[in-house]
Design an enzyme around this catalytic site. Structure first.
Site, PDB file in Angstrom:
ATOM      1  N   HIS A 298      -3.103 -14.004  -0.471  1.00  0.00           N
ATOM      2  CA  HIS A 298      -1.703 -13.699   0.004  1.00  0.00           C
ATOM      3  C   HIS A 298      -1.302 -14.921   1.118  1.00  0.00           C
ATOM      4  O   HIS A 298      -1.987 -15.315   1.870  1.00  0.00           O
ATOM      5  CB  HIS A 298      -1.529 -12.338   0.767  1.00  0.00           C
ATOM      6  CG  HIS A 298      -1.868 -11.071   0.030  1.00  0.00           C
ATOM      7  ND1 HIS A 298      -1.195 -10.791  -0.703  1.00  0.00           N
ATOM      8  CD2 HIS A 298      -2.958 -10.260   0.037  1.00  0.00           C
ATOM      9  CE1 HIS A 298      -1.740  -9.508  -1.411  1.00  0.00           C
ATOM     10  NE2 HIS A 298      -2.660  -9.292  -1.014  1.00  0.00           N
TER      11      HIS A 298
ATOM     12  N   HIS B 253       0.704  -1.382  -0.196  1.00  0.00           N
ATOM     13  CA  HIS B 253       0.105   0.100  -0.049  1.00  0.00           C
ATOM     14  C   HIS B 253       0.852   1.447   0.082  1.00  0.00           C
ATOM     15  O   HIS B 253       0.716   1.956   1.055  1.00  0.00           O
ATOM     16  CB  HIS B 253      -0.819   0.151   1.195  1.00  0.00           C
ATOM     17  CG  HIS B 253      -2.157  -1.029   0.948  1.00  0.00           C
ATOM     18  ND1 HIS B 253      -3.018  -1.046   2.211  1.00  0.00           N
ATOM     19  CD2 HIS B 253      -2.687  -1.537  -0.241  1.00  0.00           C
ATOM     20  CE1 HIS B 253      -3.892  -1.855   1.800  1.00  0.00           C
ATOM     21  NE2 HIS B 253      -3.640  -2.221   0.310  1.00  0.00           N
TER      22      HIS B 253
ATOM     23  N   GLU C  27      -8.154  -5.053  -6.434  1.00  0.00           N
ATOM     24  CA  GLU C  27      -6.866  -4.327  -5.937  1.00  0.00           C
ATOM     25  C   GLU C  27      -5.653  -4.585  -6.961  1.00  0.00           C
ATOM     26  O   GLU C  27      -5.732  -5.868  -7.236  1.00  0.00           O
ATOM     27  CB  GLU C  27      -6.549  -4.279  -4.643  1.00  0.00           C
ATOM     28  CG  GLU C  27      -5.770  -3.063  -4.017  1.00  0.00           C
ATOM     29  CD  GLU C  27      -5.824  -3.055  -2.420  1.00  0.00           C
ATOM     30  OE1 GLU C  27      -6.240  -3.858  -1.902  1.00  0.00           O
ATOM     31  OE2 GLU C  27      -4.932  -2.265  -1.914  1.00  0.00           O
TER      32      GLU C  27
ATOM     33  N   HIS D 180     -11.250  -9.962  -6.334  1.00  0.00           N
ATOM     34  CA  HIS D 180     -10.809  -8.841  -5.748  1.00  0.00           C
ATOM     35  C   HIS D 180     -10.023  -7.962  -6.767  1.00  0.00           C
ATOM     36  O   HIS D 180      -9.175  -8.742  -7.163  1.00  0.00           O
ATOM     37  CB  HIS D 180     -10.359  -8.899  -4.207  1.00  0.00           C
ATOM     38  CG  HIS D 180      -9.689  -7.600  -3.806  1.00  0.00           C
ATOM     39  ND1 HIS D 180     -10.547  -6.493  -3.663  1.00  0.00           N
ATOM     40  CD2 HIS D 180      -8.461  -7.489  -2.968  1.00  0.00           C
ATOM     41  CE1 HIS D 180      -9.580  -5.400  -3.086  1.00  0.00           C
ATOM     42  NE2 HIS D 180      -8.538  -6.440  -2.571  1.00  0.00           N
TER      43      HIS D 180
ATOM     44  N   ASP E 254      -2.888  -5.296  -6.486  1.00  0.00           N
ATOM     45  CA  ASP E 254      -2.006  -6.514  -6.324  1.00  0.00           C
ATOM     46  C   ASP E 254      -2.644  -7.926  -6.875  1.00  0.00           C
ATOM     47  O   ASP E 254      -1.725  -8.801  -6.856  1.00  0.00           O
ATOM     48  CB  ASP E 254      -1.725  -6.546  -4.903  1.00  0.00           C
ATOM     49  CG  ASP E 254      -2.743  -6.710  -4.026  1.00  0.00           C
ATOM     50  OD1 ASP E 254      -3.829  -6.064  -4.013  1.00  0.00           O
ATOM     51  OD2 ASP E 254      -2.668  -7.213  -2.980  1.00  0.00           O
TER      52      ASP E 254
ATOM     53  N   HIS F 239     -11.440  -6.378   2.144  1.00  0.00           N
ATOM     54  CA  HIS F 239     -11.501  -5.239   2.698  1.00  0.00           C
ATOM     55  C   HIS F 239     -11.928  -4.071   1.806  1.00  0.00           C
ATOM     56  O   HIS F 239     -11.632  -2.754   2.041  1.00  0.00           O
ATOM     57  CB  HIS F 239     -10.177  -4.911   3.519  1.00  0.00           C
ATOM     58  CG  HIS F 239      -9.057  -4.937   2.253  1.00  0.00           C
ATOM     59  ND1 HIS F 239      -8.258  -3.644   2.076  1.00  0.00           N
ATOM     60  CD2 HIS F 239      -8.641  -5.594   1.130  1.00  0.00           C
ATOM     61  CE1 HIS F 239      -7.462  -3.732   1.061  1.00  0.00           C
ATOM     62  NE2 HIS F 239      -7.988  -5.002   0.669  1.00  0.00           N
TER      63      HIS F 239
ATOM     64  N   ASP G 139      -8.200 -11.555  -0.031  1.00  0.00           N
ATOM     65  CA  ASP G 139      -7.587 -10.869   1.068  1.00  0.00           C
ATOM     66  C   ASP G 139      -7.937 -11.436   2.572  1.00  0.00           C
ATOM     67  O   ASP G 139      -6.758 -11.591   3.472  1.00  0.00           O
ATOM     68  CB  ASP G 139      -7.539  -9.303   1.254  1.00  0.00           C
ATOM     69  CG  ASP G 139      -6.765  -8.767   0.195  1.00  0.00           C
ATOM     70  OD1 ASP G 139      -5.772  -9.312  -0.396  1.00  0.00           O
ATOM     71  OD2 ASP G 139      -7.221  -7.549  -0.315  1.00  0.00           O
TER      72      ASP G 139
ATOM     73  N   TYR H  92      -1.615  -8.436   9.657  1.00  0.00           N
ATOM     74  CA  TYR H  92      -2.478  -8.176   8.501  1.00  0.00           C
ATOM     75  C   TYR H  92      -3.859  -7.735   8.856  1.00  0.00           C
ATOM     76  O   TYR H  92      -4.251  -6.663   8.453  1.00  0.00           O
ATOM     77  CB  TYR H  92      -2.434  -9.633   7.493  1.00  0.00           C
ATOM     78  CG  TYR H  92      -3.327  -9.218   5.982  1.00  0.00           C
ATOM     79  CD1 TYR H  92      -2.237  -9.043   4.966  1.00  0.00           C
ATOM     80  CD2 TYR H  92      -4.301  -9.173   6.074  1.00  0.00           C
ATOM     81  CE1 TYR H  92      -2.833  -8.772   3.732  1.00  0.00           C
ATOM     82  CE2 TYR H  92      -5.025  -8.846   4.763  1.00  0.00           C
ATOM     83  CZ  TYR H  92      -4.076  -8.850   3.457  1.00  0.00           C
ATOM     84  OH  TYR H  92      -4.635  -8.704   2.366  1.00  0.00           O
TER      85      TYR H  92
HETATM   86 FE1  FEO Z   1      -6.816  -5.686  -1.147  1.00  0.00          FE
HETATM   87 FE2  FEO Z   1      -4.379  -8.010  -1.730  1.00  0.00          FE
HETATM   88  O1  FEO Z   1      -5.380  -6.748  -2.171  1.00  0.00           O
END
Ligand code: FEO
Length: 397
Positions: free
Chosen positions: A225, A23, A81, A79, A83, A145, A164, A192
């Site tokens: 992750h 982030h 995002e 998701h 990444d 999230h 996530d 996390y």
């Molecule tokens: Fe919310 Fe691992 O991206």
């Protein structure tokens, strides 16, 4: 290269051993991370998520070694995002007509991020994608999230792809909870949670109840992750239930910054007082200018109470104190107590500012704070000791 999870499911993600911040610079990742993507080969083939943009070519090249990309029938973006979606443009350049399954909000994010008119298929809770012998059931999980987040549950294999949620920034060649360094993975899972998920505690509690009420057979939880929960998926579910329920241990964390050691001397005397008054309590001490900010947030999550100190600088708090107070504010902690302290030379606003900030962040302040001019002498240090004793007593009630 891919790693086999079951006969039908292969991990096709990227382990990032080099990641030290996530982030931007908001979150430290002492143990790297991974961007987990999964390939499901049934009569139909589905890919779940991709990887971070810097690894887009590598991701696509490795996927090509695993499968002819034209055989991928569906891309499921749980998701979006960056990444997880960063490698999507490179993949879509190869198979541009492949449908992209995601929530409506997921489509909005992908359009806003990449400005491509891909073949989007919006899904919501209850929708099912039939792969042949197995089916993917979609469960929206907004704010776990991001607003777009959804889980995908694979029948037959009994796998929950949770994006996530339940993840950790933890690079490990051993992909499973029964093969990795589990203590390290659990520590990273907590970090996390504290730094990324904590803000959304009420949604976590609701979603856990909803998912558990479905009584799904669960052999594995595959997050996006870190490691996969295979030996005991219930363990991370239980931990999430505990963490979302305004988690605290018998811990007090003292966080301070200092210019010329006056506030440090105050902090150390306060710590002494706390320990004298309550030998059972775990006390953690962090200089917020020197201790990793994400680790401090994790310590705050574990604490039932915190004491925050700063010298007064230019009529306010120090730069590092302001930073940690802002991170604490974002976490929306509840049911925690706090107090403020700080040394000063003339105006002395720091303790009051810390008190106001922590009040706004939902902490119950046990007093008005402790201010001391210049360098504390023995008498002042005795007052700090007493302040610590009184704080420990107030927190123990
Ligand atoms: Fe919310 Fe691992 O991206």
């Amino acid at each position: 290269m891919g790693k086999k999870i079951t006969d039908k499911v292969t991990w096709v993600g990227k382990i990032d051993w080099e990641l030290v911040f996530f982030h931007g610079h908001e979150l430290s990742t002492h143990r790297g991370s991974s961007y987990n993507a999964y390939l499901i080969r049934d009569k139909k083939v589905a890919l779940i998520d991709t990887a971070w943009k810097p690894y887009d070519k590598e991701f696509v090249d490795n996927l090509k070694k695993e499968i002819d990309l034209k055989q991928i029938d569906y891309i499921v973006m749980d998701h979006n995002e960056i990444d997880h979606s960063g490698a999507l443009p490179a993949l879509m350049a190869e198979i541009p007509d492949t449908p992209v399954y995601c929530t409506k909000k997921g489509e909005a994010i992908l359009r806003g991020m990449y400005h491509q008119d891909w073949n989007f298929v919006n899904v919501k809770t209850g929708d099912v994608l039939d792969l042949g012998e197995t089916q993917l059931h979609f469960i929206e999980a907004p704010m776990l999230h991001w607003p777009d987040t959804m889980f995908s549950y694979l029948t037959g294999e009994d796998i929950l792809f949770s994006t996530d949620a339940f993840g950790q920034h933890f690079a490990s060649e051993e992909l499973f909870d029964d093969t990795c360094d589990l203590d390290a993975a659990l520590r990273e899972a907590m970090k996390y949670y504290a730094n990324i998920v904590m803000t959304y505690n009420p949604m976590v509690t609701r979603k856990l109840k909803e998912v558990l009420a479905l009584n799904l057979p669960l052999k594995m939880i595959c997050p996006s992750h870190g490691i996969i929960w295979r030996k005991d998926p219930g363990r991370i579910l239980k931990l999430y239930a505990d963490w979302a329920a305004d988690y605290q241990e018998n811990q007090i964390t003292v966080i301070y910054d200092t210019m010329w050691n006056s506030t440090r001397h105050m902090a150390e005397a306060i710590v002494k007082g706390i320990e004298e008054a309550d030998p059972s309590v775990v006390v953690k001490v962090c200089n917020c200018a020197k201790t990793d900010k994400s680790d401090i947030v994790t310590e705050v999550m574990k604490s039932k109470a915190i004491v925050v100190g700063s010298p007064t600088i230019n009529y306010g708090v120090s730069y590092y104190t302001a930073g940690i107070l802002e991170l604490i504010h974002g976490c929306k902690f509840k049911k925690k107590k706090a107090a403020a302290f700080g040394s000063y030379g003339w105006s002395g606003e720091a303790a009051k500012e810390i008190t106001e900030s922590l009040q706004k962040s939902g902490f119950t302040m046990v007093n008005d704070g402790l201010r001391m001019m210049w360098n504390p002498d023995e008498e002042h240090l005795a007052q700090c000791d007493q302040f610590g004793r009184d704080f420990a007593a107030a927190v123990k009630e």
